[in-house]
Design a protein around this motif. Structure first.
Motif, PDB file in Angstrom:
ATOM      1  N   HIS A 190      46.435  46.370  39.765  1.00 30.30           N
ATOM      2  CA  HIS A 190      45.163  46.649  40.432  1.00 30.30           C
ATOM      3  C   HIS A 190      45.386  47.396  41.735  1.00 30.30           C
ATOM      4  N   LEU A 191      44.491  48.355  42.002  1.00 29.74           N
ATOM      5  CA  LEU A 191      44.513  49.153  43.217  1.00 29.74           C
ATOM      6  C   LEU A 191      43.156  49.055  43.899  1.00 29.74           C
ATOM      7  N   ALA A 192      43.063  49.621  45.094  1.00 28.76           N
ATOM      8  CA  ALA A 192      41.809  49.595  45.840  1.00 28.76           C
ATOM      9  C   ALA A 192      40.666  50.164  45.003  1.00 28.76           C
ATOM     10  N   GLY A 193      39.528  49.490  45.033  1.00 32.00           N
ATOM     11  CA  GLY A 193      38.363  49.907  44.258  1.00 32.00           C
ATOM     12  C   GLY A 193      38.199  49.138  42.966  1.00 32.00           C
ATOM     13  N   ASP A 194      39.239  48.399  42.564  1.00 33.32           N
ATOM     14  CA  ASP A 194      39.136  47.576  41.357  1.00 33.32           C
ATOM     15  C   ASP A 194      38.373  46.292  41.660  1.00 33.32           C
ATOM     16  N   ILE A 195      37.931  45.633  40.606  1.00 34.62           N
ATOM     17  CA  ILE A 195      37.363  44.291  40.710  1.00 34.62           C
ATOM     18  C   ILE A 195      38.286  43.357  39.938  1.00 34.62           C
ATOM     19  N   LEU A 196      38.751  42.316  40.596  1.00 33.47           N
ATOM     20  CA  LEU A 196      39.745  41.417  40.027  1.00 33.47           C
ATOM     21  C   LEU A 196      39.102  40.185  39.403  1.00 33.47           C
ATOM     22  N   GLY A 197      39.694  39.727  38.318  1.00 35.26           N
ATOM     23  CA  GLY A 197      39.303  38.451  37.743  1.00 35.26           C
ATOM     24  C   GLY A 197      38.113  38.468  36.821  1.00 35.26           C
ATOM     25  N   THR A 198      37.637  39.650  36.428  1.00 36.07           N
ATOM     26  CA  THR A 198      36.437  39.690  35.584  1.00 36.07           C
ATOM     27  C   THR A 198      36.635  39.095  34.190  1.00 36.07           C
ATOM     28  N   PRO A 199      37.821  39.204  33.540  1.00 36.70           N
ATOM     29  CA  PRO A 199      37.950  38.577  32.215  1.00 36.70           C
ATOM     30  C   PRO A 199      37.700  37.072  32.239  1.00 36.70           C
ATOM     31  N   SER A 200      37.991  36.431  33.367  1.00 36.66           N
ATOM     32  CA  SER A 200      37.842  34.980  33.459  1.00 36.66           C
ATOM     33  C   SER A 200      36.414  34.547  33.763  1.00 36.66           C
ATOM     34  N   MET A 201      35.490  35.502  33.889  1.00 32.48           N
ATOM     35  CA  MET A 201      34.091  35.141  34.154  1.00 32.48           C
ATOM     36  C   MET A 201      33.488  34.322  33.015  1.00 32.48           C
ATOM     37  N   VAL A 202      34.075  34.414  31.817  1.00 32.26           N
ATOM     38  CA  VAL A 202      33.549  33.666  30.675  1.00 32.26           C
ATOM     39  C   VAL A 202      34.282  32.336  30.483  1.00 32.26           C
ATOM     40  N   LEU A 203      35.174  31.992  31.406  1.00 28.86           N
ATOM     41  CA  LEU A 203      35.990  30.787  31.282  1.00 28.86           C
ATOM     42  C   LEU A 203      35.748  29.838  32.451  1.00 28.86           C
ATOM     43  N   ALA A 256      46.512  59.347  38.512  1.00 26.97           N
ATOM     44  CA  ALA A 256      45.066  59.561  38.422  1.00 26.97           C
ATOM     45  C   ALA A 256      44.294  58.559  39.272  1.00 26.97           C
ATOM     46  N   ARG A 257      44.755  57.328  39.350  1.00 23.70           N
ATOM     47  CA  ARG A 257      44.031  56.290  40.085  1.00 23.70           C
ATOM     48  C   ARG A 257      44.293  56.341  41.586  1.00 23.70           C
ATOM     49  N   LEU A 258      45.468  56.825  41.981  1.00 21.06           N
ATOM     50  CA  LEU A 258      45.799  56.905  43.402  1.00 21.06           C
ATOM     51  C   LEU A 258      45.235  58.161  44.055  1.00 21.06           C
ATOM     52  N   THR A 259      45.002  59.214  43.257  1.00 24.71           N
ATOM     53  CA  THR A 259      44.514  60.478  43.815  1.00 24.71           C
ATOM     54  C   THR A 259      43.195  60.327  44.570  1.00 24.71           C
ATOM     55  N   PRO A 260      42.156  59.658  44.014  1.00 26.82           N
ATOM     56  CA  PRO A 260      40.899  59.515  44.769  1.00 26.82           C
ATOM     57  C   PRO A 260      41.051  58.712  46.058  1.00 26.82           C
ATOM     58  N   LEU A 261      42.130  57.932  46.171  1.00 27.00           N
ATOM     59  CA  LEU A 261      42.366  57.137  47.373  1.00 27.00           C
ATOM     60  C   LEU A 261      43.102  57.939  48.443  1.00 27.00           C
ATOM     61  N   GLY A 262      43.445  59.195  48.128  1.00 25.29           N
ATOM     62  CA  GLY A 262      44.172  60.030  49.068  1.00 25.29           C
ATOM     63  C   GLY A 262      45.626  59.633  49.217  1.00 25.29           C
ATOM     64  N   MET A 276      36.920  46.994  57.248  1.00 26.19           N
ATOM     65  CA  MET A 276      37.474  47.637  56.046  1.00 26.19           C
ATOM     66  C   MET A 276      36.559  47.345  54.865  1.00 26.19           C
ATOM     67  N   LEU A 277      36.064  48.388  54.215  1.00 21.12           N
ATOM     68  CA  LEU A 277      35.110  48.235  53.121  1.00 21.12           C
ATOM     69  C   LEU A 277      35.765  48.479  51.771  1.00 21.12           C
ATOM     70  N   TRP A 278      35.247  47.810  50.769  1.00 23.52           N
ATOM     71  CA  TRP A 278      35.657  48.073  49.388  1.00 23.52           C
ATOM     72  C   TRP A 278      35.148  49.438  48.967  1.00 23.52           C
ATOM     73  N   SER A 279      35.996  50.218  48.283  1.00 21.95           N
ATOM     74  CA  SER A 279      35.626  51.561  47.848  1.00 21.95           C
ATOM     75  C   SER A 279      34.966  51.514  46.475  1.00 21.95           C
ATOM     76  N   ALA A 280      33.824  52.173  46.357  1.00 25.35           N
ATOM     77  CA  ALA A 280      33.099  52.213  45.088  1.00 25.35           C
ATOM     78  C   ALA A 280      33.415  53.467  44.289  1.00 25.35           C
ATOM     79  N   HIS A 281      34.564  54.135  44.596  1.00 22.24           N
ATOM     80  CA  HIS A 281      34.824  55.419  43.961  1.00 22.24           C
ATOM     81  C   HIS A 281      34.981  55.298  42.445  1.00 22.24           C
ATOM     82  N   ARG A 282      35.495  54.164  41.947  1.00 21.12           N
ATOM     83  CA  ARG A 282      35.656  54.016  40.499  1.00 21.12           C
ATOM     84  C   ARG A 282      34.298  53.916  39.810  1.00 21.12           C
ATOM     85  N   PHE A 283      33.336  53.314  40.487  1.00 20.58           N
ATOM     86  CA  PHE A 283      31.989  53.231  39.919  1.00 20.58           C
ATOM     87  C   PHE A 283      31.270  54.569  40.051  1.00 20.58           C
TER      88      PHE A 283
END
Length: 242
Positions: A73-86, A159-165, A1-8
């Motif tokens: 968060h849904l598939a294709g998101d990246i989690l925890g990025t705000p905490s990268m500076v902490l 809008a976010r669920l549509t690209p995921l089918g 199972m691969l992470w989807s890059a559709h948001r990017f």
């Protein structure tokens, strides 16, 4: 199972090599049962997560014990990025359904940003999209009715669920409790129930179990307190693909 890059891909036209580079960031996928805590508020920060499947909430616990869900968060998101500076996590990541994530250690993320400046720019764009979402959330809370906020919330999920089918005939699964929806909107579960019934009475939505159908998306859009945000893909400043 691969992470989807559709948001990017919605931000920039990525080559197959670039998509593969993003997908290779994560370690082996890890499954989380519904209700599992993926990372807690205050936990040490050593990396981020690729969201592969399911629904995950990012929430904050206030000093008085109240919970505020900042993001679903849904598939294709990246989690925890705000905490990268902490040093320690600012939020708690909780699986709202059975979910799958892939952990990305900090050094892997750093290596990608160093070796792939174009992907680093796309990542910057994705972070700005998240900032825009938070801006809209702050603008509406306390200044818009619960019905207006919920209309915008449903349109965002659509809008976010549509690209995921995961949307069929304007219908999608909404596996959230009324308490969780209330935490997103900043209202009580009782008020949430009343808001949902109001939209049903107006024949704007229809519910069958966890499934929600948007009966009149155009009317919901008119009801939403802010206009639809249309992303500008492949901006002129973005470095060209090799």
């Amino acid at each position: 199972m691969l992470w989807s890059a559709h948001r990017f891909n919605a931000l920039a036209t990525l080559s197959p090599r670039e998509i593969a580079r993003f997908q290779a960031l994560g370690e082996a996928p890890v499954s989380h049962r519904k209700g599992a805590r993926i990372r807690g508020q205050g936990d040490p920060v050593r990396g981020i997560y690729l969201m592969i499947d399911g629904w995950v909430a990012s929430s904050l616990i206030l000093a008085n014990g109240a919970r505020l869900i900042q993001k679903i968060h849904l598939a294709g998101d990246i989690l925890g990025t705000p905490s990268m500076v902490l040093d320690r996590s600012a939020d708690t990541l909780t699986a709202l359904t059975d979910a799958v994530t892939a952990y990305v250690p900090e050094d892997r993320m750093g290596a990608l940003l160093t070796s792939e400046p174009r992907l680093a720019a796309v990542f910057l764009m994705a972070v700005q999209v998240e900032r825009l979402v938070l801006m809209d959330m702050l603008a509406t809370k306390g200044h818009s009715s619960a019905v207006e906020q919920f209309a915008m919330f449903l349109l965002d999920l659509h809008a976010r669920l549509t690209p995921l089918g995961l949307v069929h005939d304007d219908t999608f699964d909404l596996p959230l409790t009324q308490e969780a929806i209330g935490d997103v909107l900043g209202i009580t579960s009782v008020h949430t129930n009343r808001t949902i019934r109001d939209l049903e009475t107006q024949r704007l939505i229809e519910r069958r179990g966890h499934a929600v159908r948007l009966l009149d998306p155009a009317a919901l859009r008119r009801l939403a307190p802010l206009p639809e945000r249309r992303l500008r893909p492949d901006p002129a400043w973005l470095p060209r693909a090799e």
